[in-house]
Design an enzyme around this catalytic site. Structure first.
Site, PDB file in Angstrom:
ATOM      1  N   GLU A 122      20.955  42.277  70.881  1.00  0.00           N
ATOM      2  CA  GLU A 122      22.004  41.357  70.452  1.00  0.00           C
ATOM      3  C   GLU A 122      23.156  41.447  71.446  1.00  0.00           C
ATOM      4  OE1 GLU A 122      21.734  39.259  68.063  1.00  0.00           O
ATOM      5  OE2 GLU A 122      20.160  40.014  66.744  1.00  0.00           O
ATOM      6  N   HIS A 177      16.779  31.434  68.955  1.00  0.00           N
ATOM      7  CA  HIS A 177      17.738  30.791  68.065  1.00  0.00           C
ATOM      8  C   HIS A 177      18.586  29.802  68.860  1.00  0.00           C
ATOM      9  CE1 HIS A 177      17.397  34.325  65.061  1.00  0.00           C
ATOM     10  NE2 HIS A 177      16.660  33.309  64.664  1.00  0.00           N
ATOM     11  N   HIS A 228      18.974  38.067  72.069  1.00  0.00           N
ATOM     12  CA  HIS A 228      19.692  37.266  71.075  1.00  0.00           C
ATOM     13  C   HIS A 228      21.187  37.501  71.257  1.00  0.00           C
ATOM     14  CE1 HIS A 228      16.353  36.057  68.226  1.00  0.00           C
ATOM     15  NE2 HIS A 228      15.740  36.953  68.974  1.00  0.00           N
ATOM     16  N   GLU A 266      22.135  30.310  70.241  1.00  0.00           N
ATOM     17  CA  GLU A 266      22.239  31.481  71.111  1.00  0.00           C
ATOM     18  C   GLU A 266      21.764  31.124  72.521  1.00  0.00           C
ATOM     19  OE1 GLU A 266      20.174  34.655  69.085  1.00  0.00           O
ATOM     20  OE2 GLU A 266      21.287  34.312  67.226  1.00  0.00           O
TER      21      GLU A 266
END
Length: 297
Positions: free
Chosen positions: A264, A59, A205, A62
């Protein structure tokens, strides 16, 4: 790498060059090219039979994950060269047990777009502005240069994820494309994974400080145990996730029935600010070192 404000494709190329020049046992190459022709670089270190893969910046906003992974590779290589402990573990032991392939920046076009915006010379300038609601601020942009969210691109119940997202046109996020693997970045990552027959993978991420380790009961028994080890090492929370499909981790688990993780990192709003980098890195490095240590002896 101190004082870094942005870390894009150009900075990545320079860091990989420095890394391979300094440590002859680190190799590098490309798994393919992005929509706009940028190389999607990888680095490899380790000589062991267990094949690990880490990737980041799937992404666009990110992109801090690319810097985290490069820092980790530098520190691991340095510990190996100096025969020093590595986050409480033997770097020599990890090096001899694992071969690690890292793709720090899966989405270089998107990263550059977030950091620099688009100008009239950009090949998709008009489309990008339209997809971004007329704004040249791309800080919320997660997609690639064609407005496709790469982590909704993988053939793991892709159709169901498309229905759930209900996004049918390109945009900053959540549009999975017209079909799975329509985008060169996702296709290259799948081919790279197939060719190297990885034993386990981890996609980095941001944000939320969580570890996702399961997929539709296709994960092997050790996945839960490994996720709990990663959680203890980092202070993150291991989460049993439902209602999500078409991600890289999802595809890997369903395809190979081997451990796959989405991590994450950090906490806040993307893109995460650099003033918290050292704290995030401390957690992530401990987590990644623990992941390497999960490999069988």
């Amino acid at each position: 790498m101190t004082g870094v404000k942005v870390f894009g494709p150009n900075e990545l190329a320079k860091e990989i060059g420095r890394l391979t020049r300094k440590y002859p046992f680190v190799s590098a190459g490309s798994i393919g090219r992005s929509v706009l022709g940028k190389p999607i670089s990888y680095i490899r270190l380790g000589a062991g039979p267990f094949r690990w893969h880490f990737n980041g910046a799937c992404h666009a906003n990110e992109w801090i994950t690319s810097l985290l992974l490069i820092r980790f590779a530098n520190d691991f290589a340095g510990s190996c060269a100096k025969r020093k402990p590595f986050w409480g573990k033997s770097a020599k032991d990890l090096f001899s047990r694992c071969s690690l392939w890292i793709v720090p920046m899966v989405n270089p076009d998107g990263v550059e777009l977030v950091q620099r915006g688009a100008n009239a010379q950009h090949t998709a300038f008009k489309d990008l502005l339209q997809w971004n609601r007329g704004s040249n601020r791309f800080h919320r942009w997660k997609a690639n240069a064609r407005g496709v969210d790469l982590n909704d691109q993988f053939p793991a119940n892709w159709e169901e994820e498309r229905r759930r997202r209900a996004i049918v046109t390109p945009g900053p996020r959540d549009y999975g494309g017209e079909k799975p693997l329509s985008e060169p970045e996702a296709s290259a990552l799948v081919e790279f994974t197939e060719q190297n027959d990885f034993n386990a993978v981890l996609a980095l991420h941001t944000q939320g400080e969580e570890i996702y380790w399961n997929y539709r009961n296709d994960e092997p028994p050790e996945s839960r145990e490994w996720a709990n080890r990663l959680a203890v090492a980092s202070g993150y929370r291991a989460v049993y996730l439902e209602g999500s499909d078409a991600g890289y981790k999802d595809w890997f688990i369903s395809r190979f029935r081997r451990p796959g993780f989405t991590v994450e990192a950090g906490w806040g709003h993307n893109p995460l600010p650099m003033d918290g980098f050292e704290e995030i890195y401390d957690d992530v490095a401990r987590l990644l070192a623990e992941a390497l240590d999960c490999s069988p002896t």
